[in-house]
Design an enzyme around this catalytic site. Structure first.
Site, PDB file in Angstrom:
ATOM      1  N   SER A 108      -4.608 -25.251 -95.528  1.00 18.34           N
ATOM      2  CA  SER A 108      -5.818 -24.783 -95.414  1.00 18.34           C
ATOM      3  C   SER A 108      -5.939 -23.595 -94.455  1.00 18.34           C
ATOM      4  O   SER A 108      -5.185 -22.558 -94.729  1.00 18.34           O
ATOM      5  CB  SER A 108      -6.909 -25.965 -94.887  1.00 18.34           C
ATOM      6  OG  SER A 108      -8.212 -25.429 -94.931  1.00 18.34           O
ATOM      7  N   MET A 109      -6.489 -23.703 -93.408  1.00 17.48           N
ATOM      8  CA  MET A 109      -6.516 -22.409 -92.306  1.00 17.48           C
ATOM      9  C   MET A 109      -5.149 -22.239 -92.028  1.00 17.48           C
ATOM     10  O   MET A 109      -4.504 -21.162 -91.559  1.00 17.48           O
ATOM     11  CB  MET A 109      -7.422 -22.748 -90.952  1.00 17.48           C
ATOM     12  CG  MET A 109      -7.600 -21.610 -90.285  1.00 17.48           C
ATOM     13  SD  MET A 109      -8.257 -22.149 -88.613  1.00 17.48           S
ATOM     14  CE  MET A 109      -6.896 -23.073 -87.893  1.00 17.48           C
ATOM     15  N   HIS A 153      -8.396 -32.000-100.933  1.00 17.97           N
ATOM     16  CA  HIS A 153      -7.840 -30.649-100.121  1.00 17.97           C
ATOM     17  C   HIS A 153      -6.716 -30.979 -99.265  1.00 17.97           C
ATOM     18  O   HIS A 153      -5.738 -30.292 -99.276  1.00 17.97           O
ATOM     19  CB  HIS A 153      -9.096 -30.229 -99.305  1.00 17.97           C
ATOM     20  CG  HIS A 153      -8.853 -29.167 -98.372  1.00 17.97           C
ATOM     21  ND1 HIS A 153      -8.463 -28.050 -98.876  1.00 17.97           N
ATOM     22  CD2 HIS A 153      -8.672 -28.890 -97.139  1.00 17.97           C
ATOM     23  CE1 HIS A 153      -8.295 -26.979 -97.882  1.00 17.97           C
ATOM     24  NE2 HIS A 153      -8.579 -27.646 -96.809  1.00 17.97           N
ATOM     25  N   ASP A 172     -10.385 -29.503-105.037  1.00 17.78           N
ATOM     26  CA  ASP A 172     -10.394 -29.165-103.624  1.00 17.78           C
ATOM     27  C   ASP A 172     -12.049 -28.845-103.494  1.00 17.78           C
ATOM     28  O   ASP A 172     -12.485 -27.882-104.091  1.00 17.78           O
ATOM     29  CB  ASP A 172      -9.737 -28.025-103.441  1.00 17.78           C
ATOM     30  CG  ASP A 172      -9.359 -27.464-101.885  1.00 17.78           C
ATOM     31  OD1 ASP A 172     -10.373 -27.923-101.566  1.00 17.78           O
ATOM     32  OD2 ASP A 172      -8.725 -27.045-101.638  1.00 17.78           O
TER      33      ASP A 172
END
Length: 277
Positions: free
Chosen positions: A106-107, A234, A205
């Site tokens: 993710s980030m 996710h 997601d």
């Protein structure tokens, strides 16, 4: 179609806090940095790191600034602190190893790509990288954060019941605004990512949109491969296809160590600058 499967429920080691950073040492040629996501903690990527360590790599999983404490701390953290903290780990791994790979969820995937545009890394593995979000209201976070300090948490987008990533229960809107700035900056930097990239993308997601991996495919300066995860949400490191994430990532690192481009299977040109231009 999603099939019920039996997976052991991930749990912290005895006496270990889910937010604790980890380092799994190894003397081989590869060093790997594994980065957690927005509002998350190293627990969410520890099984991923353990699989890469099992493939012979030293693995470091830091706790990013503003995480693992209170959501209010993340609200006050600029994105440059995430970058600087992770970049120092890349430099330390480069001092110890011939091959350095940056992985992120993710980030953390956004951060991995960002670092690959700035620093000499040999490969990048991103799992549902955050370059575009599903939430349409996230784009207004910069204007809203003073009136709405936080919203319900975005963690635990996992299809397996009873599994948690130990993310913050609230999401700071100021932090979402900072993430938006970081995503914009990183999208512009993608042409400078010349190292091979493996993108692992979940079909279901609910946090990161399809545009995210398309940005990487269209704009990254190096070779890109995409692997679809049909049954995961996710946080796929803790979901039904964690074994696929682990196996494909380990193969990617092994290929680099053996002098092959993990995307094309061709011999690597070691005379070219690694990663950043």
């Amino acid at each position: 179609m999603t099939h019920p499967v039996e997976h052991p429920r991930p749990a912290p080691a005895a006496g270990e806090h889910p937010a604790a950073p980890f380092r799994l040492p190894a003397d081989g040629p590869a060093g790997v940095l594994v980065l957690h996501g927005f509002t998350g903690v190293p627990f969410s990527v520890r099984p991923w790191g353990a699989a890469l360590h099992g493939a012979g790599a030293e693995v470091v999983g830091p706790l990013l600034p503003g995480h693992g404490t209170r959501w209010e701390d993340l609200a006050a953290t600029p994105w440059q602190r995430w970058r600087d903290h992770a970049a120092e780990h890349v430099r330390q791994l480069r001092a110890r190893h011939d091959v350095v790979v940056v992985c992120g969820l993710s980030m953390g995937g956004t951060l991995a790509l960002h670092l690959a545009a700035l620093l000499p890394v040999d490969g990048v593995v991103v799992l549902n990288p955050a370059l575009s979000l599903v939430s349409r209201t996230a784009r207004f976070a910069a204007a809203l954060h003073r009136a709405v300090p936080s919203v319900p948490g975005v963690g635990d987008d996992i299809s397996l019941p009873g599994v948690t990533e130990h993310a913050y229960p609230r999401t700071p809107v100021a932090g979402v605004a900072e993430l938006g700035r970081f995503m914009t900056r990183t999208r512009r930097m993608l042409p400078a990512v010349t190292a091979p990239v493996l993108v692992l993308r979940s079909q279901h997601d609910h946090v990161v949109s399809e545009l995210s991996h398309r940005h990487v495919l269209r704009h990254a300066g190096g070779d890109v491969a995409v692997v679809r995860l049909a049954e995961s949400y996710h946080v796929a490191t803790l979901d039904r296809e964690a074994d696929v994430v682990n196996a494909r990532s380990a193969r990617f690192v092994r290929d680099l160590v053996e002098g092959r481009n993990p995307v094309t299977a061709l011999p690597l040109d070691r005379s070219r600058p690694r990663g950043a231009r």
